[in-house]
Write a protein that holds these residues in place. Sequence first.
Motif, PDB file in Angstrom:
ATOM      1  N   ARG A 190      43.173  60.036 -32.334  1.00  0.00           N
ATOM      2  CA  ARG A 190      43.968  61.144 -32.250  1.00  0.00           C
ATOM      3  C   ARG A 190      45.452  60.908 -33.236  1.00  0.00           C
ATOM      4  NH1 ARG A 190      43.986  62.278 -25.860  1.00  0.00           N
ATOM      5  NH2 ARG A 190      41.723  62.818 -25.721  1.00  0.00           N
ATOM      6  N   GLY A 191      45.570  61.571 -34.002  1.00  0.00           N
ATOM      7  CA  GLY A 191      46.872  61.570 -34.931  1.00  0.00           C
ATOM      8  C   GLY A 191      46.927  60.087 -35.428  1.00  0.00           C
ATOM      9  N   ILE A 192      46.119  59.685 -36.126  1.00  0.00           N
ATOM     10  CA  ILE A 192      46.259  58.375 -36.456  1.00  0.00           C
ATOM     11  C   ILE A 192      47.074  58.233 -37.989  1.00  0.00           C
ATOM     12  CG2 ILE A 192      45.227  56.133 -37.651  1.00  0.00           C
ATOM     13  CD1 ILE A 192      44.549  56.348 -34.662  1.00  0.00           C
ATOM     14  N   THR A 193      48.019  57.604 -37.974  1.00  0.00           N
ATOM     15  CA  THR A 193      49.252  57.569 -39.258  1.00  0.00           C
ATOM     16  C   THR A 193      49.339  56.105 -39.670  1.00  0.00           C
ATOM     17  OG1 THR A 193      50.061  59.570 -38.942  1.00  0.00           O
ATOM     18  CG2 THR A 193      51.119  58.187 -40.462  1.00  0.00           C
ATOM     19  N   VAL A 194      49.042  55.811 -40.709  1.00  0.00           N
ATOM     20  CA  VAL A 194      49.287  54.526 -41.059  1.00  0.00           C
ATOM     21  C   VAL A 194      50.124  54.524 -42.507  1.00  0.00           C
ATOM     22  CG1 VAL A 194      48.206  52.330 -42.176  1.00  0.00           C
ATOM     23  CG2 VAL A 194      46.866  53.590 -40.453  1.00  0.00           C
ATOM     24  N   ARG A 195      51.192  53.492 -42.327  1.00  0.00           N
ATOM     25  CA  ARG A 195      52.291  53.549 -43.516  1.00  0.00           C
ATOM     26  C   ARG A 195      52.044  52.002 -44.099  1.00  0.00           C
ATOM     27  NH1 ARG A 195      55.969  57.383 -40.947  1.00  0.00           N
ATOM     28  NH2 ARG A 195      54.891  59.307 -41.433  1.00  0.00           N
TER      29      ARG A 195
END
Length: 257
Positions: free
Chosen positions: A7-12
């Motif tokens: 759910r809503g995985i964001t990687v920076r």
Amino acid sequence: MSSLELRGITVRYGRFTAVENVDLLVPEGTVTGLVGGSGSGKSTLGRAVVGLAPTQSGRVLVDGTEVARRRGRSPVQLVFQNSYASLDPRMTVGASVAEALSGGAPGRRAPARERRAARDAEVARYLELVGIDPARGARTPDALSGGQRQRVALARALAARPAVLIADEITSALDVSVQGAVLNLLRRLQRELGFAMLFISHNLAVVRYLCDQVAVMDGGQLVERGPTGRVLEHPEHPVTRDLISCVPDLALAEEAS
Ligand SMILES: Nc1ncnc2c1ncn2[C@@H]1O[C@H](COP(=O)(O)OP(=O)(O)OP(=O)(O)O)[C@@H](O)[C@H]1O
Ligand SMILES: [Mg+2]
């Protein structure tokens, strides 16, 4: 049978967003193929699931429970393209598999000899499961072929009794002849053991063979997803169409349908 939900995985990485707000469900006991061009974020998403990427936000649920809140060993195992990365070169392959074993009988109070014998039997069972002669357990990874090493990496991942397996290009470093054998093995084990699998691959023919669903990534986002037959035969997104047009056999199959 287990499921995986992102759910809503964001990687920076610094200011660069490698994966952006990805939602994905791998239903119980099924296989989802994750495809997309080079650099689209597939490996980063796979690594984020096991906590190996700098995840900015998002949740990972296995069978509806957030992974971070679970106790004990991770229910998610990752196998890499490069089997050297999955195996410690200084350990015998038997010891590598033993290290991953998820406890079980006999308990701590049992005599050391009994515990060792039980552990050796378990290691032999997992090596046999992936078609490796248990006698090879005494060798180090460099004494095995690439295909054998990848089988051992798979045995090690399975020894942890995962609910979810993430396979990142696990056959792309192998000879075509060996690829087929490893993929057949993976498909059989997935069906027998019932784990959910995220199968990352460049090879759409392999994805068609192995996967129930396909998810397509581009620029860190999921741009299309659906049942394998639908996505490969009636792609909706231009990126999916591009990927398919690069595979002559699949493109022909699409024209014929
Ligand atoms: N450790 C890192 N530091 C900085 N940037 C990274 C790092 N790892 C990956 N990236 C960047 O994130 C993006 C996605 O990389 P990723 O490896 O996830 O792509 P991929 O879809 O797996 O590609 P491939 O098909 O070539 O394996 C790329 O632009 C890559 O350069
Ligand atoms: Mg990759």
